[in-house]
Each structure stands twice: as C-alpha cells, then as structure tokens.
Design a protein around this motif. Sequence first.
Motif, PDB file in Angstrom:
ATOM      1  N   ALA A   8       1.912   6.009  -7.308  1.00  0.00           N
ATOM      2  CA  ALA A   8       1.307   6.990  -7.986  1.00  0.00           C
ATOM      3  C   ALA A   8       1.394   8.418  -7.892  1.00  0.00           C
ATOM      4  CB  ALA A   8       0.215   6.058  -7.952  1.00  0.00           C
ATOM      5  N   SER A   9       2.604   8.917  -6.971  1.00  0.00           N
ATOM      6  CA  SER A   9       3.112  10.296  -6.399  1.00  0.00           C
ATOM      7  C   SER A   9       1.632  10.870  -5.465  1.00  0.00           C
ATOM      8  CB  SER A   9       3.202  11.371  -7.801  1.00  0.00           C
ATOM      9  OG  SER A   9       3.956  10.616  -7.753  1.00  0.00           O
ATOM     10  N   MET A  10       1.157   9.889  -4.405  1.00  0.00           N
ATOM     11  CA  MET A  10      -0.282  10.089  -3.734  1.00  0.00           C
ATOM     12  C   MET A  10       0.556  10.290  -2.248  1.00  0.00           C
ATOM     13  SD  MET A  10      -2.920   7.673  -5.095  1.00  0.00           S
ATOM     14  CE  MET A  10      -4.071   8.674  -4.516  1.00  0.00           C
ATOM     15  N   PRO A  11      -0.433  10.815  -1.659  1.00  0.00           N
ATOM     16  CA  PRO A  11      -0.298  10.600   0.271  1.00  0.00           C
ATOM     17  C   PRO A  11      -0.891   9.666   0.264  1.00  0.00           C
ATOM     18  CG  PRO A  11      -2.186  11.976  -1.123  1.00  0.00           C
ATOM     19  CD  PRO A  11      -1.237  11.830  -2.320  1.00  0.00           C
ATOM     20  N   PRO A  12      -0.474   9.656   1.673  1.00  0.00           N
ATOM     21  CA  PRO A  12      -0.522   8.007   2.178  1.00  0.00           C
ATOM     22  C   PRO A  12      -2.036   7.736   2.379  1.00  0.00           C
ATOM     23  CG  PRO A  12       1.582   9.981   3.772  1.00  0.00           C
ATOM     24  CD  PRO A  12       0.757  10.113   2.439  1.00  0.00           C
ATOM     25  N   PHE A  13      -1.926   7.067   1.763  1.00  0.00           N
ATOM     26  CA  PHE A  13      -3.408   6.546   1.811  1.00  0.00           C
ATOM     27  C   PHE A  13      -4.181   5.853   3.472  1.00  0.00           C
ATOM     28  CE2 PHE A  13      -2.540   4.415  -1.854  1.00  0.00           C
ATOM     29  CZ  PHE A  13      -3.764   4.633  -3.220  1.00  0.00           C
ATOM     30  N   LEU A  14      -3.019   5.616   4.392  1.00  0.00           N
ATOM     31  CA  LEU A  14      -3.070   5.900   5.991  1.00  0.00           C
ATOM     32  C   LEU A  14      -2.471   6.567   6.468  1.00  0.00           C
ATOM     33  CD1 LEU A  14      -1.755   2.071   6.373  1.00  0.00           C
ATOM     34  CD2 LEU A  14      -4.571   2.587   6.320  1.00  0.00           C
ATOM     35  N   ASP A  15      -3.769   7.553   6.689  1.00  0.00           N
ATOM     36  CA  ASP A  15      -3.359   8.632   7.405  1.00  0.00           C
ATOM     37  C   ASP A  15      -4.357   9.208   8.356  1.00  0.00           C
ATOM     38  OD1 ASP A  15      -5.390  11.934   7.385  1.00  0.00           O
ATOM     39  OD2 ASP A  15      -3.174  12.201   6.823  1.00  0.00           O
ATOM     40  N   ALA A  16      -3.466  10.252   8.619  1.00  0.00           N
ATOM     41  CA  ALA A  16      -3.794  10.123  10.556  1.00  0.00           C
ATOM     42  C   ALA A  16      -5.296  10.920  10.475  1.00  0.00           C
ATOM     43  CB  ALA A  16      -2.272  10.130  11.730  1.00  0.00           C
ATOM     44  N   THR A  17      -5.489  11.723   9.262  1.00  0.00           N
ATOM     45  CA  THR A  17      -6.564  12.920   9.725  1.00  0.00           C
ATOM     46  C   THR A  17      -7.974  11.332   9.567  1.00  0.00           C
ATOM     47  OG1 THR A  17      -5.730  14.238   9.581  1.00  0.00           O
ATOM     48  CG2 THR A  17      -7.744  14.775   8.566  1.00  0.00           C
ATOM     49  N   ARG A  18      -8.366  11.286   8.237  1.00  0.00           N
ATOM     50  CA  ARG A  18      -9.134  10.304   7.707  1.00  0.00           C
ATOM     51  C   ARG A  18      -9.443   9.305   8.424  1.00  0.00           C
ATOM     52  NH1 ARG A  18      -6.538  10.834   2.644  1.00  0.00           N
ATOM     53  NH2 ARG A  18      -5.617   8.809   3.020  1.00  0.00           N
ATOM     54  N   PRO A  49       9.100  -6.110   4.325  1.00  0.00           N
ATOM     55  CA  PRO A  49       9.961  -6.041   3.434  1.00  0.00           C
ATOM     56  C   PRO A  49       9.784  -4.438   3.509  1.00  0.00           C
ATOM     57  CG  PRO A  49       7.987  -6.382   1.849  1.00  0.00           C
ATOM     58  CD  PRO A  49       7.864  -7.079   3.605  1.00  0.00           C
ATOM     59  N   GLU A  50      10.819  -3.792   2.912  1.00  0.00           N
ATOM     60  CA  GLU A  50      10.881  -2.575   3.227  1.00  0.00           C
ATOM     61  C   GLU A  50      10.365  -1.849   1.814  1.00  0.00           C
ATOM     62  OE1 GLU A  50      11.701   0.847   5.524  1.00  0.00           O
ATOM     63  OE2 GLU A  50      12.147  -1.789   6.530  1.00  0.00           O
ATOM     64  N   ALA A  51       9.356  -0.496   1.795  1.00  0.00           N
ATOM     65  CA  ALA A  51       8.532  -0.454   0.649  1.00  0.00           C
ATOM     66  C   ALA A  51       9.071  -0.056  -0.428  1.00  0.00           C
ATOM     67  CB  ALA A  51       7.463   1.185   1.009  1.00  0.00           C
ATOM     68  N   ASP A  52      10.306   0.196  -0.430  1.00  0.00           N
ATOM     69  CA  ASP A  52      12.086   0.801  -1.639  1.00  0.00           C
ATOM     70  C   ASP A  52      11.881  -0.429  -2.231  1.00  0.00           C
ATOM     71  OD1 ASP A  52      13.134  -0.055   0.351  1.00  0.00           O
ATOM     72  OD2 ASP A  52      14.597   1.634  -0.171  1.00  0.00           O
ATOM     73  N   LYS A  53      11.838  -1.576  -1.559  1.00  0.00           N
ATOM     74  CA  LYS A  53      11.810  -2.635  -1.873  1.00  0.00           C
ATOM     75  C   LYS A  53      10.202  -3.669  -2.891  1.00  0.00           C
ATOM     76  CE  LYS A  53      13.607  -8.154  -1.174  1.00  0.00           C
ATOM     77  NZ  LYS A  53      13.924  -9.094   0.125  1.00  0.00           N
ATOM     78  N   VAL A  54       9.749  -2.987  -2.256  1.00  0.00           N
ATOM     79  CA  VAL A  54       8.802  -3.449  -3.427  1.00  0.00           C
ATOM     80  C   VAL A  54       8.221  -2.274  -4.787  1.00  0.00           C
ATOM     81  CG1 VAL A  54       5.639  -3.738  -3.098  1.00  0.00           C
ATOM     82  CG2 VAL A  54       7.058  -4.523  -0.374  1.00  0.00           C
ATOM     83  N   GLU A  55       8.514  -1.591  -4.397  1.00  0.00           N
ATOM     84  CA  GLU A  55       8.634  -0.719  -5.693  1.00  0.00           C
ATOM     85  C   GLU A  55       9.547  -1.043  -6.419  1.00  0.00           C
ATOM     86  OE1 GLU A  55       9.506   4.354  -4.814  1.00  0.00           O
ATOM     87  OE2 GLU A  55       8.890   3.909  -2.932  1.00  0.00           O
ATOM     88  N   LYS A  56      10.682  -1.492  -5.797  1.00  0.00           N
ATOM     89  CA  LYS A  56      11.853  -1.612  -7.251  1.00  0.00           C
ATOM     90  C   LYS A  56      11.023  -3.262  -7.597  1.00  0.00           C
ATOM     91  CE  LYS A  56      16.354  -3.463  -7.902  1.00  0.00           C
ATOM     92  NZ  LYS A  56      17.565  -3.772  -7.094  1.00  0.00           N
ATOM     93  N   ILE A 101       1.102  -1.146   0.165  1.00  0.00           N
ATOM     94  CA  ILE A 101       0.366   0.206  -0.237  1.00  0.00           C
ATOM     95  C   ILE A 101       0.565   1.188  -0.316  1.00  0.00           C
ATOM     96  CG2 ILE A 101      -1.710   1.625   1.128  1.00  0.00           C
ATOM     97  CD1 ILE A 101      -2.708  -1.635   1.897  1.00  0.00           C
ATOM     98  N   GLU A 102       1.474   1.371   1.275  1.00  0.00           N
ATOM     99  CA  GLU A 102       2.806   2.261   0.963  1.00  0.00           C
ATOM    100  C   GLU A 102       3.796   2.709  -0.447  1.00  0.00           C
ATOM    101  OE1 GLU A 102       6.547   3.812   3.463  1.00  0.00           O
ATOM    102  OE2 GLU A 102       5.787   2.252   4.122  1.00  0.00           O
ATOM    103  N   ALA A 103       3.822   1.434  -1.155  1.00  0.00           N
ATOM    104  CA  ALA A 103       4.248   1.492  -2.614  1.00  0.00           C
ATOM    105  C   ALA A 103       4.209   1.857  -3.292  1.00  0.00           C
ATOM    106  CB  ALA A 103       5.034  -0.150  -2.624  1.00  0.00           C
ATOM    107  N   ILE A 104       2.445   1.463  -3.044  1.00  0.00           N
ATOM    108  CA  ILE A 104       1.325   1.621  -5.065  1.00  0.00           C
ATOM    109  C   ILE A 104       1.942   3.286  -4.867  1.00  0.00           C
ATOM    110  CG2 ILE A 104      -0.390   1.982  -5.606  1.00  0.00           C
ATOM    111  CD1 ILE A 104      -0.760  -1.452  -4.095  1.00  0.00           C
ATOM    112  N   GLY A 105       1.019   3.850  -3.561  1.00  0.00           N
ATOM    113  CA  GLY A 105       1.212   5.323  -3.235  1.00  0.00           C
ATOM    114  C   GLY A 105       2.411   5.833  -3.633  1.00  0.00           C
ATOM    115  N   CYS A 106       3.140   5.813  -3.204  1.00  0.00           N
ATOM    116  CA  CYS A 106       5.115   6.353  -3.573  1.00  0.00           C
ATOM    117  C   CYS A 106       4.867   6.310  -4.621  1.00  0.00           C
ATOM    118  CB  CYS A 106       5.964   5.644  -3.109  1.00  0.00           C
ATOM    119  SG  CYS A 106       6.425   5.966  -1.263  1.00  0.00           S
TER     120      CYS A 106
END
Length: 248
Positions: A189-199, A221-228, A182-187
């Motif tokens: 897609a150039s989006m703010p984090p999906f899991l947001d403390a406000t939302r 795994p780290e998100a950057d490993k998933v991104e790769k 979820i974190e890697a997909i957001g990065c």
Amino acid sequence: MMMASAQEQGLKLLGAASGVSPYVIRAQMALGIKGLTYDYLPEDPRCKSDLLLASNPVHKKLPVLIHGSRPVCESLIILEYLDDAFPGNGVSILPTDPYHRVVARFWATYVDNKLFPSCIGILKTRKPQERADKVEETLSSLGLLEAALAECSIEEEAEALFFGGGSLGLLDIALGCYLPWIEAIGCLASMPPFLDATRTPKLAAWAERFRAAEPIWGLLPEADKVEKYISTVLYPKWKAALTAPETN
C-alpha cells in the motif's frame, strides 16, 4: 524433558503448502511452544484432499490438527486444545487465572475479527476514502492493542515482555502470526510501517522480542514472501470476485 516422537504423540498438522498462512503458522507456534513434535502434511487449498474433507467437513479449511484419529479445527481452538491436552509440556499458552484467560480470548478474537480484516481490507479497495477508512481502523485497532499490552505491565507490576507476561501466550501467538502480513500490506500500500516506535512504542518493541523468541523466529515468513503471495494469489482472486456476474 525428553520429547516424544510424532508417532508416539500421534500428532499431524494439515497446513497450506504456501508457507505463509498465518493460521497454520499459529498452530505451528503453539506446537513449538509446547515442545511437541508432529508430522506436517502440506495441502493445496485449490485441490482439497480426502483427508482434509473428512477431517473438516464443515468449513473444509486449514489448519487441521489430528491427534490420533481425532481432528481439531480452527487455529485458536487448536491452541487451546494443545494447552489442555498436553499440560505437562512446555509453558502454558493460556493464563491460569479465569479472568485473564477470558481477556486473552477476547483480544485474540478481536485481532481475527477486527484488526486483520481492516488491515487486509486496505488492499481490497481502489476507492481512496474506503482505503483511508481501513487505514484508520487498522491504526485504531493497533492503538487499542498497545493499551492492552500496557495493561499487562500494570498487572505484572513490571514491564511485560509479552502479552502472556514473561512468556508467550495466546494473544502473542494470535497477533504475532500476522506480523509478516501487516508488514507486507503496508509495503504493497506504499505506507510507512504500521508498528511505529513513536505511535505504538510498546507494540513495536514487543514485535521485535516476539520475532526473536524461540520457536518463533524460524516460523515467520519474510514479508516479501507474503507480498508475492498476495500479488500472485489473492489479487487475482479479489479481482475475479469483483468482476463476477451477479446471480439471482
């Protein structure tokens, strides 16, 4: 409680060598929560071994848990099997109450069939409206899971640390294995984090607790490993599928 060796328990896990498969990680989480040792047999999904094909002849997919000589396929089924086969090990993954058990199964299936397909679908399309629709579907799904976590607090009559109450359960594992994705997909897609403390404040706090819990922290795994992995493996695969000629 003293752990038996992997040989004594006869447990083997066939999993992807990439180290980023959420489904393989899901099985590893369950094995860790149950305090079970096992032999990990890395597989290359592009060149399936005879053991994999013999163990999962229907879908030919990972992960596969082998207990003795008996294969168990599909990650959610593996979780339930481990809970039933080793009731005296670790904490229970599934709730004891029948109703709570089916509710956990419902949301775990929802995560697999609705949340994650919507989320990764954001990267599969270049059409702005389709991407916007997938983003909205993802946020809506997370909103429903936020409400489900709030419901757990009502059931517990206190702030629930996890979907499983005071300990990690089926839904925690089912959703938590996707956190790096979820974190890697957001990065990507150039989006703010999906899991947001406000939302989604409860989900955001849950995610932090989940990542820090034993034995989770060493498995995600780290998100950057998933991104790769997405960039080098999945993007080319999706592109090839889009450009493949139609056959009658």
